[in-house]
Each structure stands twice: as structure tokens, then as C-alpha cells.
Enzyme design. Structure first.
Site, PDB file in Angstrom:
ATOM      1  N   ASN A   1       0.656  -7.029   2.935  1.00 14.92           N
ATOM      2  CA  ASN A   1      -0.568  -7.062   3.469  1.00 14.92           C
ATOM      3  C   ASN A   1      -0.599  -7.132   4.944  1.00 14.92           C
ATOM      4  O   ASN A   1      -1.177  -6.613   5.696  1.00 14.92           O
ATOM      5  CB  ASN A   1      -1.230  -8.323   3.319  1.00 14.92           C
ATOM      6  N   ALA A   2       0.646  -7.796   5.733  1.00 13.18           N
ATOM      7  CA  ALA A   2       0.648  -7.926   7.169  1.00 13.18           C
ATOM      8  C   ALA A   2       1.111  -6.440   7.664  1.00 13.18           C
ATOM      9  O   ALA A   2       0.542  -5.946   8.727  1.00 13.18           O
ATOM     10  CB  ALA A   2       1.958  -8.780   7.525  1.00 13.18           C
TER      11      ALA A   2
ATOM     12  N   HIS B   1      -0.369  -4.009 -24.080  1.00 12.90           N
ATOM     13  CA  HIS B   1      -0.066  -2.558 -25.321  1.00 12.90           C
ATOM     14  C   HIS B   1      -1.464  -1.834 -25.655  1.00 12.90           C
ATOM     15  O   HIS B   1      -1.153  -0.515 -25.737  1.00 12.90           O
ATOM     16  CB  HIS B   1       0.799  -3.395 -26.461  1.00 12.90           C
TER      17      HIS B   1
ATOM     18  N   ARG C   1       0.208  -3.544   6.314  1.00  8.37           N
ATOM     19  CA  ARG C   1      -1.119  -2.807   6.075  1.00  8.37           C
ATOM     20  C   ARG C   1      -2.059  -2.969   7.303  1.00  8.37           C
ATOM     21  O   ARG C   1      -2.783  -2.031   7.522  1.00  8.37           O
ATOM     22  CB  ARG C   1      -1.546  -3.275   4.724  1.00  8.37           C
TER      23      ARG C   1
END
Length: 451
Positions: free
Chosen positions: A359-360, A257, A362
């Protein structure tokens, strides 16, 4: 909740001996072994000492009476032998008969006498007392009697008596009492040992469940004092961990916040400034990058928060991840598998699998998803055909904000928290994430979860 995985035992495997592996088995062995040794010692003393002594005294009585009757028959004229045998029968309680002009060997052959079962103690006593040729039969008929044939000058004296006159009849009773009492003691020992071991098993199950992120509440204290102390220590540890998690979540919510407010104000002020003014675009990019960093860090530090585990179909979640990646334009192949329901935190596990699949996608052109069922674990494999990660750098990939290729732009390479968050979720469920070479030629990331 962040719980580190238990280290695998290093060095040589534990020796496989004859000792039981469980505490119940070892405790029972502690009770049974002295009992068995005691019984063996008592049995040896009884048979080698008491039984031998009692048998010798009994044999002395029967052998002495037999020798006395044989001597009296030789000294008594033939017409008076019948009266002598009747008188001896009344006084001794033995069944007596005399066969004149009979050979001992012939009589033994006709009677089928077998002296192989005669104990040496009894034979020695009869040799000492009778002092004349004789034969013993301990297997006479089915009426529990013994027979003695004694050679005299005028014939063969046959003595028939009860077996208890020669051997002790308490052997069977002694064995029955010893074995029966031992069985009763074993049953009592098993009952009390099972009641003592049960709280230890419950404590182990509670610790295992808590380590897998399945909070089952405080451990109910029962059993011996030491077990109660261990359970009390477990309850204190659990409360401290939960208190730490709640304090961390509340603190990070406040930090979120406090940081979002000035960032939002900065974005509004930059939005009101002319775009063509030098440095505005760069400042806007820096603010957005700070926003992404803060969001990623808060996601990593907050972990699972206070999400309650529930049964989740892992195969269905994999299907959702595959469809999500396909909508983004990726080529994903999902191996069919059975419906697998595990107690998991739905949001956290979806975030973990999303990071692994992202991730794979990318770093590769093809992505493979598969589910493997084991005895104790369920393993999710995420394969790609990308460049992979060298074996010596795979541990570094899980470190926060660690990007193995610093030349990548953050817009395409992320901020370095995807694998860290994924492993944090796996550890919180009592599992782990490992890396290996993929059958597709790239990297295989395996998420292992306890069943």
C-alpha cells in the site's frame, strides 16, 4: 484466529488510593487488618486495665511493708532497731538499712535518684500507704532491683527489693508471645493466600496468551471452587473459538473448491472462443476479476488458518519486505534495528507486512520502514510520502472491500482487502494497526505487536 483488541479504559483514570492493587495484597490486608486491630485492642486492655491492676496490687504489698517497717522503727528504741531490721529482712525478703540523722533530700541527691520513670500508679499507692516523705528509684544498678528511701523521725530507711515485687515481669513475655504468634499467623496466611492466588494468575496468563494467538492448551483446574469454575468456563470458551475457527476454515476450503471449478471451466471455454468475437475479452476480464475477488476474500476470511506460532526475527522480516519492494522498483529505506524475536505466525505476519508495504509503495514515491521497541509492545512503522488518508476516513480504510477512491481501477487500487487482512492478522496476535501522519509527509501505518 480473530480476536478483538481490548478497549482502552475511558473516562478518568483509576483513583490511586492506599488499597493494594493486586488480589494477593488485598486478601493479605483482609487477614492482617483484623489481626492488627485485635492486637491493638488487646494491648490497650492489657496495659490500661490488666497491667495497671496488677501493678497496683504489687505496689500495695511493697508500700504496705515499707510503711509498716517505718512505723516500727519509729516505735523501737535505737539499740533494738538492728534486731528489728534483721527480723524484717528475714520475713519480707527485702534488703533493709537505716541511716540515722540523715536528710532525705541529701540522701536522694547523693544516690542520684531520678523519679521521672516512676509510673503514676505506683506513686499514688505509696502516697496512700506510706504517708510520709519518700523517694523511689526504679533504675537501681543492673541487678533488676528497686529502692525506696523513707524519711522517719530518727533518719532514713532504705528498702531494696526485687523489681518483680513492684512491677509485673510478664509484659515482655506477653509482647513476645503476641508478636511471635502474629508472625506465625502471617506466614501461614501468606502461604495459603499465595496458593489461592496462583491459579488466578495462571488463568490470567492463559487468557492473555490465548488472546495473543498463542494457544497453550486447556487450563489445568486447581484452587477453590470458584476458580475451578472460571477455569472450566475458559476451557469451554477456548474450545468453542477453536471449533469455530476450524469449521470456518474447512467451510471456506470447500467454498474455494466449489467456486474455482466453475471459474476454471469458464476460463477454458473463453480461451477456446475466438478472441475477435465481440464480448470475449470483456468476459475474460470479468472472470479474472472474479478470480481475484474470490482469492482476496478467501485470504481475508481464512486468516491465519491453523499455522503454529514460532519465534520470528521481525527485523529480518522487514529486511525481506524492503528487498522485495526494491526488486519491484520502489525506493525503500529500512532503519537499522536490533534482532527482535517474537512468537508469531510466519506466513501470516509476512502477509500482513507485505500488504502494508505494498500500500505504501502503491501510493507514495518513498517508503520508510522502522522498528521501535517498547516495554510491552514492539511497533513497526511503515511511512510513505503519498497523499495520505484524512483522519476522519482512517477507520473506514480497515473495512472489507472499502476503497476510499472509487475512481481507481482495480488493477492499480486492489480490491479493498489489504488493510483489512493486515489488521485481522494484527488482532489475531493480540496487537493492532493504527494510522497517523508520517514524517515523510504522507501516511504512517503502525503495526503494534505484544512482546
Amino acid at each position: 484466529m480473530v480476536v478483538t483488541a481490548a478497549p482502552r479504559p475511558a473516562g478518568r483514570p483509576p483513583a490511586r488510593g492506599v488499597m493494594p492493587r493486586s488480589l494477593f495484597g488485598r486478601s493479605l490486608l483482609i487477614v492482617l487488618l483484623p489481626l492488627i486491630i485485635l492486637q491493638l485492642v488487646v494491648a490497650y486492655v492489657f496495659y490500661a486495665r490488666h497491667w495497671d491492676t496488677v501493678t497496683r496490687w504489687l505496689a500495695l504489698g511493697l508500700a504496705g511493708e515499707t510503711a509498716l517497717i517505718a512505723d516500727l522503727i519509729e516505735q523501737t528504741p535505737p539499740p533494738e532497731r538492728a534486731a528489728l531490721l534483721e527480723l524484717a529482712r528475714k520475713r519480707t525478703g527485702l534488703a533493709l538499712s537505716f541511716q540515722p540523722d540523715t536528710d532525705l533530700v541529701e540522701a536522694a541527691t547523693l544516690a542520684g535518684i531520678d523519679e521521672r520513670d516512676v509510673p503514676a500508679t505506683i506513686r499514688e499507692v505509696f502516697n496512700e500507704k506510706v504517708k510520709r516523705p519518700f523517694r523511689l528509684d526504679l533504675r537501681i544498678g543492673q541487678d533488676d532491683r528497686v529502692a525506696v528511701w523513707v524519711a522517719t523521725d530518727g533518719g532514713i530507711l532504705r528498702v531494696l527489693g526485687e523489681r518483680k515485687r513492684l512491677t509485673s515481669t510478664t509484659t515482655t513475655l506477653f509482647m513476645l508471645w503476641m508478636v511471635g504468634v502474629s508472625l506465625v499467623l502471617v506466614v501461614i496466611a501468606i502461604y495459603f493466600l499465595s496458593r489461592q492466588v496462583r491459579p488466578i494468575r495462571r488463568l490470567a496468563e492463559a487468557a492473555d496468551s490465548f488472546g495473543k494467538g498463542r494457544d497453550i492448551g486447556d487450563f489445568r483446574l486447581e484452587g477453590a471452587t470458584e476458580i475451578r469454575r472460571a477455569g472450566h468456563a475458559f476451557n469451554l470458551m477456548r474450545q468453542r473459538i477453536l471449533r469455530f475457527m476450524h469449521q470456518r476454515t474447512d467451510m471456506l476450503a470447500a467454498v474455494s473448491h466449489d467456486l474455482r471449478t466453475p471459474l476454471t471451466r469458464m476460463k477454458l471455454e473463453l480461451a477456446m472462443m475466438p478472441r475477435h468475437q465481440p464480448g470475449v475479452a470483456d468476459l475474460m476480464s470479468d472472470v479474472e476479476e472474479m478470480q481475484r475477488l474470490i482469492d482476496a476474500y478467501l485470504s481475508f476470511a481464512r486468516g491465519e488458518g491453523r499455522e503454529v506460532p514460532e519465534l520470528v526475527d521481525l527485523q529480518a522480516v522487514l529486511a525481506e519486505m524492503a528487498e522485495r519492494a526494491r526488486r519491484a522498483g520502489a525506493f525503500v529505506e529500512l532503519q537499522p534495528g536490533p534482532e527482535t524475536r517474537l512468537p508469531l505466525r510466519p506466513v501470516a505476519i509476512r502477509s500482513c507486512l507485505a500488504n502494508l508495504v505494498d500500500n505504501a509503495v502503491r501510493h507514495g514515491q518513498r517508503v520508510g520502514l522502522s522498528l521501535q521497541l517498547g516495554v510491552h509492545y514492539v511497533t513497526v512503522h511503515v511511512d510513505d510520502d503519498g497523499p495520505g488518508i484524512p483522519a476522519e476516513q482512517r477507520d473506514q480504510a480497515f473495512q472489507p472491500f472499502n476503497r476510499l477512491d472509487p475512481s481507481r481501477r482495480r488493477a492499480t487500487g486492489g480490491v479493498g482487502l489489504g488493510l483489512t487482512i493486515a489488521r485481522d492478522v494484527a488482532l489475531a496476535h493480540g496487537g493492532d494497526i493504527e494510522m497517523d501522519n508520517s514524517p515523510l509527509g504522507g501516511l504512517r501505518v503502525s503495526l503494534r505487536l505484544p512482546r
